[in-house]
Design a protein around this motif. Structure first.
Motif, PDB file in Angstrom:
ATOM      1  N   CYS A   1       6.279  10.024   0.039  1.00 54.47           N
ATOM      2  CA  CYS A   1       5.692   9.378  -0.948  1.00 54.47           C
ATOM      3  C   CYS A   1       6.488   9.726  -2.216  1.00 54.47           C
ATOM      4  O   CYS A   1       7.083  10.525  -2.375  1.00 54.47           O
ATOM      5  N   ASN A   2       6.166   8.970  -3.351  1.00 58.41           N
ATOM      6  CA  ASN A   2       6.808   9.138  -4.408  1.00 58.41           C
ATOM      7  C   ASN A   2       5.924   8.781  -5.774  1.00 58.41           C
ATOM      8  O   ASN A   2       4.872   7.895  -5.509  1.00 58.41           O
ATOM      9  N   GLU A   3       5.802   9.719  -6.913  1.00 54.12           N
ATOM     10  CA  GLU A   3       4.805   9.549  -7.720  1.00 54.12           C
ATOM     11  C   GLU A   3       5.230   8.290  -8.579  1.00 54.12           C
ATOM     12  O   GLU A   3       6.437   7.820  -8.907  1.00 54.12           O
ATOM     13  N   ASP A   4       4.221   7.460  -8.825  1.00 52.87           N
ATOM     14  CA  ASP A   4       4.405   5.895  -9.501  1.00 52.87           C
ATOM     15  C   ASP A   4       3.138   5.792 -10.201  1.00 52.87           C
ATOM     16  O   ASP A   4       2.069   5.577  -9.635  1.00 52.87           O
ATOM     17  N   GLN A   5       3.254   5.851 -11.490  1.00 50.24           N
ATOM     18  CA  GLN A   5       2.107   5.541 -12.501  1.00 50.24           C
ATOM     19  C   GLN A   5       1.012   6.476 -12.386  1.00 50.24           C
ATOM     20  O   GLN A   5      -0.214   6.212 -12.315  1.00 50.24           O
ATOM     21  N   GLY A   6       1.387   7.850 -12.170  1.00 46.89           N
ATOM     22  CA  GLY A   6       0.520   8.755 -12.147  1.00 46.89           C
ATOM     23  C   GLY A   6      -0.422   9.099 -10.718  1.00 46.89           C
ATOM     24  O   GLY A   6      -1.257   9.821 -10.365  1.00 46.89           O
ATOM     25  N   SER A   7       0.120   8.294  -9.598  1.00 53.43           N
ATOM     26  CA  SER A   7      -0.294   8.513  -8.289  1.00 53.43           C
ATOM     27  C   SER A   7       0.835   8.210  -7.307  1.00 53.43           C
ATOM     28  O   SER A   7       1.516   7.357  -7.539  1.00 53.43           O
ATOM     29  N   PRO A   8       0.550   8.824  -6.078  1.00 52.87           N
ATOM     30  CA  PRO A   8       1.816   8.485  -4.953  1.00 52.87           C
ATOM     31  C   PRO A   8       1.602   7.282  -4.467  1.00 52.87           C
ATOM     32  O   PRO A   8       0.493   6.738  -4.191  1.00 52.87           O
ATOM     33  N   SER A   9       2.598   6.744  -4.325  1.00 51.20           N
ATOM     34  CA  SER A   9       2.928   5.615  -3.272  1.00 51.20           C
ATOM     35  C   SER A   9       3.717   5.914  -2.158  1.00 51.20           C
ATOM     36  O   SER A   9       4.904   6.590  -2.405  1.00 51.20           O
ATOM     37  N   CYS A  10       3.443   5.498  -1.046  1.00 48.66           N
ATOM     38  CA  CYS A  10       3.851   6.216   0.019  1.00 48.66           C
ATOM     39  C   CYS A  10       4.440   5.125   1.112  1.00 48.66           C
ATOM     40  O   CYS A  10       4.003   3.928   1.398  1.00 48.66           O
ATOM     41  N   GLY A  11       5.339   5.528   1.794  1.00 50.41           N
ATOM     42  CA  GLY A  11       6.060   4.665   3.020  1.00 50.41           C
ATOM     43  C   GLY A  11       6.637   3.668   2.639  1.00 50.41           C
ATOM     44  O   GLY A  11       7.000   3.211   1.345  1.00 50.41           O
ATOM     45  N   VAL A  12       7.161   2.761   3.809  1.00 49.17           N
ATOM     46  CA  VAL A  12       7.952   1.628   3.613  1.00 49.17           C
ATOM     47  C   VAL A  12       7.351   0.480   2.428  1.00 49.17           C
ATOM     48  O   VAL A  12       7.991   0.043   1.697  1.00 49.17           O
ATOM     49  N   TYR A  13       6.037   0.443   2.485  1.00 51.28           N
ATOM     50  CA  TYR A  13       5.396  -0.776   1.739  1.00 51.28           C
ATOM     51  C   TYR A  13       4.763  -0.028   0.219  1.00 51.28           C
ATOM     52  O   TYR A  13       4.014  -0.768  -0.164  1.00 51.28           O
ATOM     53  N   GLN A  14       4.985   1.298   0.203  1.00 51.99           N
ATOM     54  CA  GLN A  14       4.672   1.970  -1.014  1.00 51.99           C
ATOM     55  C   GLN A  14       3.169   1.865  -1.427  1.00 51.99           C
ATOM     56  O   GLN A  14       2.608   1.100  -2.230  1.00 51.99           O
ATOM     57  N   ILE A  15       2.242   2.294  -0.118  1.00 49.53           N
ATOM     58  CA  ILE A  15       0.859   2.074  -0.247  1.00 49.53           C
ATOM     59  C   ILE A  15       0.413   3.071  -1.129  1.00 49.53           C
ATOM     60  O   ILE A  15       0.541   4.220  -0.969  1.00 49.53           O
TER      61      ILE A  15
END
Length: 200
Positions: free
Chosen positions: A40-54
């Motif tokens: 997961c990576n931090e994105d706009q203050g919350s994690p986006s995870c996996g291939v589809y950035q869920i």
């Protein structure tokens, strides 16, 4: 034997109601997102995870498959099912808003990126279409959604209203509109199949 018969029936039912976004379009979304399949990576203050950035609200709107956001997002099939169930859940609203009988891959991309049905018409998702056109093949972009056998059924809109609070990685707005999901059965059948497999 009973479990085998029930599992077969459940799979057949799932296939009959899981129409919507195509596999080709899901592959296109993966090319655009370029997410790490195991992180997961931090994105706009919350994690986006996996291939589809869920993100967490997105996972909740796809009926919370797996035991957690991370477990599902890091599993290829679960992540695809989440994208499929999320977009199927709000497809009928996008069709109404865009006055279309069938959605294009670009429509699904805007829904995926923009927080549900509001992303279909929101100007903040137009840049996502540009990314899709740059990274996806013509065949992927030409793909229309598969015919929905539930689209004309009154039962397809009989589920309780749900608050859609999905915020995608590239959006600047959060939707908080009361929505009526139309595709809850697909996720329910998948859970039934999983339970049957565990009891075999």
């Amino acid at each position: 034997m009973q479990f085998v018969v029930l599992a077969t029936l459940a799979v057949t039912l799932a296939k009959s109601i899981s129409a919507g976004i195509t596999d080709a379009c899901i592959s296109c979304l993966a090319k655009v997102e370029l997410g790490n399949p195991n992180a997961c990576n931090e994105d706009q203050g919350s994690p986006s995870c996996g291939v589809y950035q869920i993100k967490l609200p997105y996972w909740q709107d796809c009926y919370e498959p797996g035991n957690s956001l991370e477990e599902c997002a890091f599993n290829e099939q679960c992540a695809k099912d989440c994208v499929r169930d999320y977009t199927s859940r709000y497809a009928h609203l996008c069709k109404e808003q865009l006055d279309k009988d069938r959605l294009s891959c670009e429509d699904y991309g805007r829904m995926h990126n923009g927080g549900g049905p509001s992303g279909c018409r929101g100007t903040w998702t137009l840049h996502y279409v540009d990314l899709m056109r740059n990274k996806c093949t013509p065949d992927e972009l030409r793909s229309l959604d598969e015919p929905d056998p539930l689209a004309s059924s009154s039962e397809s809109r009989s589920f309780p209203p749900t608050e859609n609070t999905s915020t995608r990685s590239h959006t600047t707005e959060t939707t908080s509109t009361t929505l009526t999901p139309s595709r809850a059965p697909a996720a329910s059948v998948r859970r039934l199949v999983q339970m049957l497999h565990r009891h075999q």
